[in-house]
Design a protein around this motif. Structure first.
Motif, PDB file in Angstrom:
ATOM      1  N   VAL A   3       0.850  -1.192   0.000  1.00 50.59           N
ATOM      2  CA  VAL A   3       0.000   0.000   0.000  1.00 50.59           C
ATOM      3  C   VAL A   3       0.881   1.236   0.000  1.00 50.59           C
ATOM      4  CG1 VAL A   3      -1.900  -1.123   1.200  1.00 50.59           C
ATOM      5  CG2 VAL A   3      -0.142   0.054   2.527  1.00 50.59           C
ATOM      6  N   ILE A   4       0.302   2.352  -0.364  1.00 53.53           N
ATOM      7  CA  ILE A   4       1.007   3.629  -0.333  1.00 53.53           C
ATOM      8  C   ILE A   4       0.047   4.664   0.229  1.00 53.53           C
ATOM      9  CG2 ILE A   4       0.344   4.253  -2.703  1.00 53.53           C
ATOM     10  CD1 ILE A   4       3.147   5.530  -2.980  1.00 53.53           C
ATOM     11  N   ARG A   5       0.559   5.553   1.066  1.00 54.98           N
ATOM     12  CA  ARG A   5      -0.325   6.556   1.656  1.00 54.98           C
ATOM     13  C   ARG A   5      -0.760   7.569   0.599  1.00 54.98           C
ATOM     14  NH1 ARG A   5       2.171  11.294   1.955  1.00 54.98           N
ATOM     15  NH2 ARG A   5       4.433  11.405   2.252  1.00 54.98           N
ATOM     16  N   LYS A   6      -1.838   8.262   0.904  1.00 52.28           N
ATOM     17  CA  LYS A   6      -2.333   9.284  -0.004  1.00 52.28           C
ATOM     18  C   LYS A   6      -1.339  10.445  -0.098  1.00 52.28           C
ATOM     19  CE  LYS A   6      -7.296   8.501   0.655  1.00 52.28           C
ATOM     20  NZ  LYS A   6      -8.591   9.130   1.035  1.00 52.28           N
ATOM     21  N   VAL A   7      -1.294  11.053  -1.247  1.00 53.73           N
ATOM     22  CA  VAL A   7      -0.463  12.240  -1.441  1.00 53.73           C
ATOM     23  C   VAL A   7      -1.059  13.397  -0.639  1.00 53.73           C
ATOM     24  CG1 VAL A   7       0.399  13.906  -3.139  1.00 53.73           C
ATOM     25  CG2 VAL A   7       0.219  11.473  -3.744  1.00 53.73           C
ATOM     26  N   ARG A   8      -0.213  14.083   0.133  1.00 55.49           N
ATOM     27  CA  ARG A   8      -0.661  15.233   0.920  1.00 55.49           C
ATOM     28  C   ARG A   8      -0.490  16.505   0.090  1.00 55.49           C
ATOM     29  NH1 ARG A   8       2.534  12.534   5.066  1.00 55.49           N
ATOM     30  NH2 ARG A   8       4.200  14.000   4.565  1.00 55.49           N
ATOM     31  N   ASP A  73       3.370  16.892   0.569  1.00 52.47           N
ATOM     32  CA  ASP A  73       4.129  16.384  -0.574  1.00 52.47           C
ATOM     33  C   ASP A  73       4.111  17.378  -1.728  1.00 52.47           C
ATOM     34  OD1 ASP A  73       4.612  13.677   0.526  1.00 52.47           O
ATOM     35  OD2 ASP A  73       2.434  13.489   0.347  1.00 52.47           O
ATOM     36  N   LEU A  74       3.030  18.158  -1.788  1.00 55.09           N
ATOM     37  CA  LEU A  74       2.824  19.071  -2.909  1.00 55.09           C
ATOM     38  C   LEU A  74       2.135  20.332  -2.410  1.00 55.09           C
ATOM     39  CD1 LEU A  74       2.572  19.778  -5.985  1.00 55.09           C
ATOM     40  CD2 LEU A  74       0.483  18.391  -6.008  1.00 55.09           C
ATOM     41  N   ILE A  75       2.692  21.490  -2.745  1.00 55.96           N
ATOM     42  CA  ILE A  75       2.063  22.779  -2.459  1.00 55.96           C
ATOM     43  C   ILE A  75       1.633  23.389  -3.789  1.00 55.96           C
ATOM     44  CG2 ILE A  75       2.395  25.128  -1.597  1.00 55.96           C
ATOM     45  CD1 ILE A  75       4.458  24.046   0.353  1.00 55.96           C
ATOM     46  N   ILE A  76       0.369  23.822  -3.844  1.00 54.26           N
ATOM     47  CA  ILE A  76      -0.155  24.470  -5.044  1.00 54.26           C
ATOM     48  C   ILE A  76      -0.577  25.885  -4.679  1.00 54.26           C
ATOM     49  CG2 ILE A  76      -1.788  24.320  -6.953  1.00 54.26           C
ATOM     50  CD1 ILE A  76      -2.291  21.387  -6.114  1.00 54.26           C
ATOM     51  N   THR A  77      -0.033  26.868  -5.375  1.00 51.83           N
ATOM     52  CA  THR A  77      -0.426  28.260  -5.167  1.00 51.83           C
ATOM     53  C   THR A  77      -0.970  28.818  -6.474  1.00 51.83           C
ATOM     54  OG1 THR A  77       1.641  29.356  -5.834  1.00 51.83           O
ATOM     55  CG2 THR A  77       1.536  28.469  -3.596  1.00 51.83           C
ATOM     56  N   SER A  78      -1.659  29.945  -6.373  1.00 56.75           N
ATOM     57  CA  SER A  78      -2.103  30.632  -7.588  1.00 56.75           C
ATOM     58  C   SER A  78      -1.914  32.127  -7.408  1.00 56.75           C
ATOM     59  CB  SER A  78      -3.569  30.320  -7.904  1.00 56.75           C
ATOM     60  OG  SER A  78      -4.423  30.793  -6.890  1.00 56.75           O
ATOM     61  N   LEU A 148       3.674  11.141  -7.710  1.00 54.92           N
ATOM     62  CA  LEU A 148       3.932  11.063  -6.271  1.00 54.92           C
ATOM     63  C   LEU A 148       3.215   9.877  -5.633  1.00 54.92           C
ATOM     64  CD1 LEU A 148       3.650  14.847  -5.289  1.00 54.92           C
ATOM     65  CD2 LEU A 148       5.738  13.468  -5.297  1.00 54.92           C
ATOM     66  N   ALA A 149       2.078   9.504  -6.200  1.00 55.01           N
ATOM     67  CA  ALA A 149       1.299   8.387  -5.660  1.00 55.01           C
ATOM     68  C   ALA A 149       1.865   7.032  -6.074  1.00 55.01           C
ATOM     69  CB  ALA A 149      -0.153   8.499  -6.108  1.00 55.01           C
ATOM     70  N   GLY A 150       2.906   7.048  -6.898  1.00 51.72           N
ATOM     71  CA  GLY A 150       3.518   5.793  -7.315  1.00 51.72           C
ATOM     72  C   GLY A 150       2.784   5.082  -8.428  1.00 51.72           C
ATOM     73  N   SER A 151       1.972   5.816  -9.198  1.00 48.56           N
ATOM     74  CA  SER A 151       1.215   5.193 -10.282  1.00 48.56           C
ATOM     75  C   SER A 151       2.152   4.616 -11.338  1.00 48.56           C
ATOM     76  CB  SER A 151       0.286   6.226 -10.930  1.00 48.56           C
ATOM     77  OG  SER A 151      -0.291   5.706 -12.107  1.00 48.56           O
ATOM     78  N   SER A 152       1.781   3.463 -11.868  1.00 49.96           N
ATOM     79  CA  SER A 152       2.558   2.860 -12.957  1.00 49.96           C
ATOM     80  C   SER A 152       2.213   3.486 -14.304  1.00 49.96           C
ATOM     81  CB  SER A 152       2.300   1.348 -13.012  1.00 49.96           C
ATOM     82  OG  SER A 152       0.922   1.090 -13.246  1.00 49.96           O
ATOM     83  N   ALA A 153       1.157   4.308 -14.328  1.00 49.27           N
ATOM     84  CA  ALA A 153       0.745   4.977 -15.569  1.00 49.27           C
ATOM     85  C   ALA A 153       0.460   6.447 -15.270  1.00 49.27           C
ATOM     86  CB  ALA A 153      -0.485   4.294 -16.164  1.00 49.27           C
ATOM     87  N   PRO A 154       1.508   7.239 -15.012  1.00 52.53           N
ATOM     88  CA  PRO A 154       1.280   8.637 -14.619  1.00 52.53           C
ATOM     89  C   PRO A 154       1.089   9.598 -15.787  1.00 52.53           C
ATOM     90  CG  PRO A 154       3.613   8.163 -14.552  1.00 52.53           C
ATOM     91  CD  PRO A 154       2.928   6.870 -14.940  1.00 52.53           C
ATOM     92  N   TYR A 155       1.452   9.160 -16.996  1.00 53.00           N
ATOM     93  CA  TYR A 155       1.472  10.088 -18.125  1.00 53.00           C
ATOM     94  C   TYR A 155       0.085  10.250 -18.745  1.00 53.00           C
ATOM     95  CZ  TYR A 155       6.491   9.366 -17.738  1.00 53.00           C
ATOM     96  OH  TYR A 155       7.773   9.298 -17.257  1.00 53.00           O
TER      97      TYR A 155
END
Length: 244
Positions: A3-8, A73-78, A148-155
């Motif tokens: 398992v992998i934890r959720k991306v924060r 894990d990820l900061i999003i600003t606008s 970041l979630a470890g997906s095997s198909a991120p693209y």
């Protein structure tokens, strides 16, 4: 079972003029439409999300908001990433020793988009205009979250379809067009300027045209990136619509 934890994911807006949607605003203020969209989309993509509030138009305020969010894990600003007198976002993150991967992209809308990292936290600075911000969220943030979630198909994958009505484009940069998809064709939305919000819920997907494209004739084959459902790939693909 592995398992992998959720991306924060942490989100905050920049600008003294921004107010939440439940407050009454004055003539010099704007509703913060971006933060709710960022948070909702991150939840849809399976993330743990946190709203860090809003930052004022000062470097110290931006740095304070950023430091508080660096456990994500990820900061999003606008906002604050252009060249205005109060656009301090990039400078604030630079003072936090951000490693910049790129700053500014040859795409419209969304040219000021900046991506980097502070330590192990990925930083995405998106434009303040809502449509520009969400288009680049779909292009970049969705990929980053899946990576970041470890997906095997991120693209990004795409659906090859035909455009249902001719559409003119100002050439010179890669251009994203939002549109509706009915299963047999892609119809670009008539109104989709960078500062608009209303086209976003109407869009089923988007296409990205090459810089030399000035006209998409009705019937042209295009590569549509779905928004309302997932099409992903294990490897990078050419997702750009070239001249016909």
């Amino acid at each position: 079972i592995a398992v992998i934890r959720k991306v924060r994911v942490a989100v905050f807006g920049t600008g003294d003029e921004l107010r939440p949607h439940f407050e009454r605003i004055e003539s010099h203020q704007l509703y913060n439409s971006n933060a709710p969209m960022f948070l909702a989309r991150a939840k849809e993509l399976g993330c743990d999300v946190h709203y860090s509030g809003g930052s004022g138009d000062t470097i110290d305020s931006l740095k304070s908001c950023s430091r508080e969010a660096l456990d994500a894990d990820l900061i999003i600003t606008s906002g604050g990433v252009s060249v205005g007198d109060k656009d301090f976002t990039k400078e604030a993150f630079a003072q936090l020793d951000m490693e910049t991967f790129f700053s500014g992209i040859a795409i419209k809308p969304g040219k000021p988009t900046t991506i980097g990292a502070v330590g192990k936290t990925v930083i995405v600075n998106l434009p303040g205009n809502p449509l520009a911000a969400m288009v680049n969220y779909e292009l970049f943030v969705k990929f980053i979250i899946r990576k970041l979630a470890g997906s095997s198909a991120p693209y990004h994958g795409f659906v090859e379809t035909r455009i249902q009505a001719s559409h003119t484009i100002r050439p010179g940069r890669f251009t994203t067009l939002l549109g509706s998809y009915n299963g047999s064709g892609f119809l670009p939305l008539a109104q989709q300027s960078p500062g608009m919000v209303s086209p976003l819920p109407q869009a089923d997907g988007l296409i990205i045209t090459m810089p030399e494209v000035s006209l998409l004739q009705e019937g042209t084959i295009v590569k549509m990136l779905p928004i309302k459902w997932g099409v992903f790939s294990c490897e990078k693909k050419d997702i750009f619509t070239a001249p016909s």
